[in-house]
Design a protein around this motif. Structure first.
Motif, PDB file in Angstrom:
ATOM      1  N   THR A 118       0.802  -1.217   0.000  1.00 27.86           N
ATOM      2  CA  THR A 118       0.000   0.000   0.000  1.00 27.86           C
ATOM      3  C   THR A 118       0.836   1.269   0.000  1.00 27.86           C
ATOM      4  O   THR A 118       0.312   2.352  -0.251  1.00 27.86           O
ATOM      5  CB  THR A 118      -0.936   0.030   1.217  1.00 27.86           C
ATOM      6  OG1 THR A 118      -0.157  -0.125   2.418  1.00 27.86           O
ATOM      7  CG2 THR A 118      -1.970  -1.085   1.129  1.00 27.86           C
ATOM      8  N   ARG A 119       2.132   1.167   0.290  1.00 23.91           N
ATOM      9  CA  ARG A 119       2.989   2.355   0.282  1.00 23.91           C
ATOM     10  C   ARG A 119       4.432   1.930   0.055  1.00 23.91           C
ATOM     11  O   ARG A 119       4.819   0.796   0.338  1.00 23.91           O
ATOM     12  CB  ARG A 119       2.851   3.159   1.578  1.00 23.91           C
ATOM     13  CG  ARG A 119       3.133   2.375   2.831  1.00 23.91           C
ATOM     14  CD  ARG A 119       2.703   3.125   4.085  1.00 23.91           C
ATOM     15  NE  ARG A 119       3.555   4.284   4.354  1.00 23.91           N
ATOM     16  CZ  ARG A 119       3.358   5.104   5.397  1.00 23.91           C
ATOM     17  NH1 ARG A 119       2.328   4.917   6.217  1.00 23.91           N
ATOM     18  NH2 ARG A 119       4.172   6.121   5.609  1.00 23.91           N
ATOM     19  N   ALA A 220       2.934  -0.220   6.217  1.00 24.62           N
ATOM     20  CA  ALA A 220       2.420  -0.665   4.920  1.00 24.62           C
ATOM     21  C   ALA A 220       1.726  -2.008   5.073  1.00 24.62           C
ATOM     22  O   ALA A 220       2.045  -2.799   5.961  1.00 24.62           O
ATOM     23  CB  ALA A 220       3.560  -0.784   3.909  1.00 24.62           C
ATOM     24  N   THR A 221       0.769  -2.259   4.177  1.00 22.55           N
ATOM     25  CA  THR A 221       0.096  -3.551   4.131  1.00 22.55           C
ATOM     26  C   THR A 221       0.530  -4.291   2.875  1.00 22.55           C
ATOM     27  O   THR A 221       0.502  -3.731   1.772  1.00 22.55           O
ATOM     28  CB  THR A 221      -1.436  -3.367   4.103  1.00 22.55           C
ATOM     29  OG1 THR A 221      -1.854  -2.673   5.273  1.00 22.55           O
ATOM     30  CG2 THR A 221      -2.144  -4.712   4.026  1.00 22.55           C
ATOM     31  N   ILE A 223      -0.512  -6.708   0.260  1.00 24.77           N
ATOM     32  CA  ILE A 223      -1.849  -7.048  -0.206  1.00 24.77           C
ATOM     33  C   ILE A 223      -1.914  -8.543  -0.555  1.00 24.77           C
ATOM     34  O   ILE A 223      -1.251  -8.985  -1.504  1.00 24.77           O
ATOM     35  CB  ILE A 223      -2.221  -6.180  -1.417  1.00 24.77           C
ATOM     36  CG1 ILE A 223      -2.162  -4.688  -1.012  1.00 24.77           C
ATOM     37  CG2 ILE A 223      -3.599  -6.542  -1.956  1.00 24.77           C
ATOM     38  CD1 ILE A 223      -2.222  -3.728  -2.175  1.00 24.77           C
TER      39      ILE A 223
END
Length: 248
Positions: A118-119, A220-221, A223
């Motif tokens: 995610t980042r 951050a994730t 995914i």
């Protein structure tokens, strides 16, 4: 003066401003470094001494490497850069054979991971020299400060001459600004996942091998649906991004 016993304030500021820094002290003690080198030689022989594409995420199949990837010696370099909550993202043996090593085209690591996290603002790669790495045998080079540029535009290149099939458009790169990372065995560099970097081919009679160890802030994730079969470890601290770690 060291900021955390390893990196100095000047090195941390260079990383913040330029997107990289070099650590010229031995990362591991001599016995531990030899153990890592022996694991690389074993894995390289197992795949017929092929190029680096055969040696992605070697810790998935050989968890002896976790001794190095989760080691305080490495995490103490990483923590002041991305914070105390650290996930192990990936690792990669990168080997350029004498006279035949392919070019690593200009790229941003983050571009190849787009959509998988995610980042990308707190991902760092520690590039540990197993062999001596210099201009003659195709050491890594970066364009300082480009970690703030966002994703670049890419074009296709010949895979017969390049490790990847695409490269940042040459019109977007000023090669006169390139900084070359010349390292002795056991030394390492650290670079931001967003910095533009690459490496020329190895035209020397000397092999050039490094081990990349990549870490992300757990803010951050990762995914799940974009990473089937991929494994991440919690290296230090706690999870802030609702991630699924092998060891937590």
């Amino acid at each position: 003066m060291a900021a955390n016993g390893r990196l100095t304030e000047e090195q941390l500021q260079q990383y913040k401003d330029q997107g990289y820094t070099l650590y010229r002290e031995p990362l591991f003690g001599s016995e531990k470094m030899q153990k890592l080198t022996d694991i690389f030689e074993e894995q390289w022989a197992a795949v017929g001494r092929k190029l680096n594409s055969e040696l992605d995420t070697p810790h998935f199949r050989d968890e002896r490497l976790l001794e190095f990837l989760l080691a305080d010696e490495v995490l103490d370099l990483v923590e002041p850069i991305i914070g105390p909550n650290i996930g192990l993202w990936s690792s990669h043996f990168i080997c350029k054979e004498p006279l035949t090593g392919k070019q690593t085209p200009w790229h941003e690591d983050s571009a190849y991971w787009k959509g998988r996290l995610t980042r990308f603002d707190k991902i760092v790669t520690v590039w540990l020299a197993i062999d001596r790495s210099n201009k003659e045998n195709g050491c890594m080079r970066v364009i300082p400060g480009t970690h703030r540029n966002g994703f670049s535009k890419y074009e296709n290149v010949d895979e017969g001459q390049n490790i990847f099939s695409s490269e940042i458009r040459r019109s977007e790169i000023d090669e006169s600004k390139a900084v070359y990372f010349e390292l002795e065995p056991g030394q390492c560099s650290l670079h931001d996942s967003r910095i533009i970097h690459g490496a020329p081919p190895n035209t020397s009679p000397h092999r050039r091998c490094g081990y990349t160890m990549r870490y992300f802030s757990t803010e951050a994730t990762v995914i799940p649906e974009a990473n089937p079969g991929f494994k991440v470890w919690l290296a230090r601290g706690r999870d802030l991004g609702d991630n699924t770690f092998v060891n937590a």
